[in-house]
Enzyme design. Sequence first.
Site, mmCIF file in Angstrom:
data_model
loop_
_atom_site.group_PDB
_atom_site.id
_atom_site.type_symbol
_atom_site.label_atom_id
_atom_site.label_comp_id
_atom_site.label_asym_id
_atom_site.label_seq_id
_atom_site.Cartn_x
_atom_site.Cartn_y
_atom_site.Cartn_z
ATOM 1 N N HIS A 135 0.817 -1.220 0.000
ATOM 2 C CA HIS A 135 0.000 0.000 0.000
ATOM 3 C C HIS A 135 0.848 1.266 0.000
ATOM 4 C CE1 HIS A 135 -3.531 -2.546 1.792
ATOM 5 N NE2 HIS A 135 -3.328 -2.768 0.512
ATOM 6 N N GLU B 4 -7.621 -11.224 17.945
ATOM 7 C CA GLU B 4 -9.015 -11.525 17.590
ATOM 8 C C GLU B 4 -9.072 -12.454 16.387
ATOM 9 O OE1 GLU B 4 -10.939 -7.812 16.853
ATOM 10 O OE2 GLU B 4 -10.386 -7.038 18.842
ATOM 11 N N THR C 220 -3.531 -8.367 10.876
ATOM 12 C CA THR C 220 -4.391 -7.784 9.836
ATOM 13 C C THR C 220 -5.819 -8.280 10.021
ATOM 14 O OG1 THR C 220 -4.819 -7.547 7.466
ATOM 15 C CG2 THR C 220 -3.706 -9.576 8.139
ATOM 16 N N SER C 221 -6.772 -7.388 9.739
ATOM 17 C CA SER C 221 -8.180 -7.789 9.857
ATOM 18 C C SER C 221 -8.592 -8.670 8.685
ATOM 19 C CB SER C 221 -9.074 -6.552 9.923
ATOM 20 O OG SER C 221 -8.849 -5.738 8.792
ATOM 21 N N ALA D 121 1.258 -9.482 18.787
ATOM 22 C CA ALA D 121 2.406 -9.849 17.968
ATOM 23 C C ALA D 121 3.732 -9.616 18.691
ATOM 24 C CB ALA D 121 2.381 -9.043 16.665
HETATM 25 C C1 BJW Z 1 -3.216 -6.927 16.475
HETATM 26 C C2 BJW Z 1 -2.692 -6.247 17.576
HETATM 27 C C3 BJW Z 1 -1.465 -6.714 18.112
HETATM 28 C C4 BJW Z 1 -4.530 -5.281 16.987
HETATM 29 N N1 BJW Z 1 -0.869 -7.781 17.560
HETATM 30 N N2 BJW Z 1 -2.600 -7.978 15.961
HETATM 31 C C5 BJW Z 1 -12.175 -8.069 -3.559
HETATM 32 C C6 BJW Z 1 -13.253 -8.249 -2.709
HETATM 33 C C7 BJW Z 1 -13.850 -7.151 -2.067
HETATM 34 C C8 BJW Z 1 -13.382 -5.869 -2.262
HETATM 35 C C9 BJW Z 1 -12.305 -5.685 -3.092
HETATM 36 C C10 BJW Z 1 -11.717 -6.775 -3.726
HETATM 37 N N3 BJW Z 1 -10.670 -6.308 -4.462
HETATM 38 C C11 BJW Z 1 -10.602 -4.975 -4.286
HETATM 39 C C12 BJW Z 1 -11.594 -4.560 -3.488
HETATM 40 C C13 BJW Z 1 -11.858 -3.143 -3.074
HETATM 41 C C14 BJW Z 1 -11.037 -2.678 -1.915
HETATM 42 C C15 BJW Z 1 -11.343 -3.527 -0.696
HETATM 43 O O1 BJW Z 1 -10.652 -4.473 -0.361
HETATM 44 N N4 BJW Z 1 -12.404 -3.197 0.003
HETATM 45 C C16 BJW Z 1 -12.826 -3.939 1.170
HETATM 46 C C17 BJW Z 1 -12.544 -3.108 2.428
HETATM 47 C C18 BJW Z 1 -14.268 -4.250 1.035
HETATM 48 N N5 BJW Z 1 -9.633 -2.725 -2.266
HETATM 49 C C19 BJW Z 1 -9.029 -1.700 -2.861
HETATM 50 O O2 BJW Z 1 -9.629 -0.668 -3.139
HETATM 51 C C20 BJW Z 1 -7.566 -1.878 -3.207
HETATM 52 N N6 BJW Z 1 -7.371 -1.585 -4.584
HETATM 53 C C21 BJW Z 1 -7.561 -2.464 -5.553
HETATM 54 O O3 BJW Z 1 -7.879 -3.612 -5.319
HETATM 55 O O4 BJW Z 1 -7.342 -1.965 -6.802
HETATM 56 C C22 BJW Z 1 -7.877 -2.656 -7.897
HETATM 57 C C23 BJW Z 1 -9.268 -2.138 -8.024
HETATM 58 C C24 BJW Z 1 -9.434 -0.819 -8.282
HETATM 59 C C25 BJW Z 1 -10.721 -0.335 -8.407
HETATM 60 C C26 BJW Z 1 -11.796 -1.195 -8.209
HETATM 61 C C27 BJW Z 1 -11.580 -2.544 -7.928
HETATM 62 C C28 BJW Z 1 -10.303 -3.026 -7.828
HETATM 63 C C29 BJW Z 1 -6.716 -0.873 -2.479
HETATM 64 C C30 BJW Z 1 -6.734 -1.063 -1.028
HETATM 65 C C31 BJW Z 1 -5.904 0.054 -0.373
HETATM 66 C C32 BJW Z 1 -6.120 0.072 1.083
HETATM 67 N N7 BJW Z 1 -5.638 1.277 1.602
HETATM 68 C C33 BJW Z 1 -5.649 1.442 3.058
HETATM 69 C C34 BJW Z 1 -5.472 2.915 3.392
HETATM 70 C C35 BJW Z 1 -4.060 3.364 3.173
HETATM 71 C C36 BJW Z 1 -3.985 4.808 3.300
HETATM 72 C C37 BJW Z 1 -3.855 5.228 4.729
HETATM 73 O O5 BJW Z 1 -2.972 4.728 5.423
HETATM 74 O O6 BJW Z 1 -4.646 6.082 5.116
HETATM 75 O O7 BJW Z 1 -4.662 0.633 3.652
HETATM 76 S S1 BJW Z 1 -7.149 0.911 3.808
HETATM 77 C C38 BJW Z 1 -6.418 0.333 5.269
HETATM 78 O O8 BJW Z 1 -6.757 -1.058 5.396
HETATM 79 C C39 BJW Z 1 -4.906 0.442 5.060
HETATM 80 C C40 BJW Z 1 -4.456 -0.925 5.503
HETATM 81 O O9 BJW Z 1 -3.222 -1.247 4.906
HETATM 82 C C41 BJW Z 1 -5.590 -1.818 5.092
HETATM 83 C C42 BJW Z 1 -5.634 -3.130 5.836
HETATM 84 O O10 BJW Z 1 -5.877 -2.912 7.201
HETATM 85 P P1 BJW Z 1 -5.146 -3.830 8.256
HETATM 86 O O11 BJW Z 1 -3.713 -3.664 8.138
HETATM 87 O O12 BJW Z 1 -5.683 -5.195 8.161
HETATM 88 O O13 BJW Z 1 -5.559 -3.106 9.639
HETATM 89 P P2 BJW Z 1 -6.916 -3.186 10.454
HETATM 90 O O14 BJW Z 1 -6.966 -1.971 11.291
HETATM 91 O O15 BJW Z 1 -8.075 -3.466 9.577
HETATM 92 O O16 BJW Z 1 -6.751 -4.468 11.394
HETATM 93 C C43 BJW Z 1 -5.823 -4.504 12.447
HETATM 94 C C44 BJW Z 1 -5.768 -5.900 12.983
HETATM 95 O O17 BJW Z 1 -4.718 -5.970 13.943
HETATM 96 C C45 BJW Z 1 -7.042 -6.347 13.698
HETATM 97 O O18 BJW Z 1 -7.395 -7.653 13.242
HETATM 98 C C46 BJW Z 1 -6.636 -6.413 15.167
HETATM 99 O O19 BJW Z 1 -7.312 -7.431 15.890
HETATM 100 C C47 BJW Z 1 -5.155 -6.717 15.059
HETATM 101 N N8 BJW Z 1 -4.321 -6.304 16.204
HETATM 102 N N9 BJW Z 1 -3.489 -5.224 17.940
HETATM 103 C C48 BJW Z 1 -1.422 -8.403 16.546
HETATM 104 N N10 BJW Z 1 -0.847 -6.119 19.232
#
Ligand code: BJW
Length: 245
Positions: A126, A221, A194-195, A237
């Site tokens: 990302h 979780e 990651t969620s 982690a």
């Molecule tokens: C702990 C802890 C501890 C807490 N130890 N653990 C297929 C199916 C459905 C949808 C899509 C699909 N393909 C594409 C999509 C659309 C979309 C998407 O996925 N949407 C879903 C949300 C529904 N994807 C996109 O748009 C992507 N682009 C793409 O696919 O392009 C092609 C395309 C273009 C146009 C149309 C269609 C396709 C791009 C995704 C970019 C994501 N960007 C972000 C924001 C970055 C900018 C910013 O920083 O502001 O990236 S979103 C945000 O979520 C960020 C993260 O990298 C990403 C993932 O989140 P992550 O890392 O999992 O964090 P959390 O907060 O969700 O979870 C934290 C976890 O940690 C939890 O589980 C806790 O329990 C745990 N935790 N403490 C271990 N101590």
Amino acid sequence: MQTQLATQVTPELRERFSTAKKVLVLTGAGVSAESGVPTFRGGGTSAVWKGMPFDVISSAQMVERDLPAVWEWFDYRRGVLNQVEPNPAHYVIASWQDRFPEFTLVTQNVDGLHRRAGSRNPIELHGSMWHARCIDCHARFEIPRIGLRPNDCMSCGDRLRPDVVLFGETLPPGAFELAFEVATQCDFCLVVGTSGLVYPAAGLPEIAKQAGAYLCEVNPERTPLSDLCDVLLTGKAGELLPRLN
Ligand code: BJW
């Protein structure tokens, strides 16, 4: 096969890990939580900026509508990062790059903490908050420190934007393809903090599983990926990963 739930590293998990040859680690925001970096979906008010949910402020539409507001949001977050340090999870992951014959770190995080802990070549799916990109010619510029963010593109003079993949945007060219390739070849896949909601990153563990890899998730979780995993190590982690050694 049923997912095994564990709060401690089991002998089987230790054995699988220590004999692995091709290791893939996929991380998300949770790996930085113990450093004090807010997660996206961790609750509380952290995922809202000036009344805007993060998927609004971190969106392609907002870059078009109000680029200065987007910069303000990322400048604020780099300020937060300036006050924090990598935690034991980042450090132990960095140490593994020299332990296994093949090791790849794929991160969804844009905070740069893996690099600060010593990870040499993480695949940053990302992008990075520590880079800016020209909205026209796509030239990339490092933001070496707070206060040293370039204003305009040094190649063509157009406006710069954060070099981060926002919702609805495509991933940097080649990054997912490389991660996909590694996932099809790894024999051990560790999914950390990651969620598992955001694609295409969330699809990597399934690709690894289909290729025959052993899957371990580390998260306090359950997530949509948990049922796919051989073992779910329930906890933080920074506490659990060092115990895999
Ligand atoms: C702990 C802890 C501890 C807490 N130890 N653990 C297929 C199916 C459905 C949808 C899509 C699909 N393909 C594409 C999509 C659309 C979309 C998407 O996925 N949407 C879903 C949300 C529904 N994807 C996109 O748009 C992507 N682009 C793409 O696919 O392009 C092609 C395309 C273009 C146009 C149309 C269609 C396709 C791009 C995704 C970019 C994501 N960007 C972000 C924001 C970055 C900018 C910013 O920083 O502001 O990236 S979103 C945000 O979520 C960020 C993260 O990298 C990403 C993932 O989140 P992550 O890392 O999992 O964090 P959390 O907060 O969700 O979870 C934290 C976890 O940690 C939890 O589980 C806790 O329990 C745990 N935790 N403490 C271990 N101590």
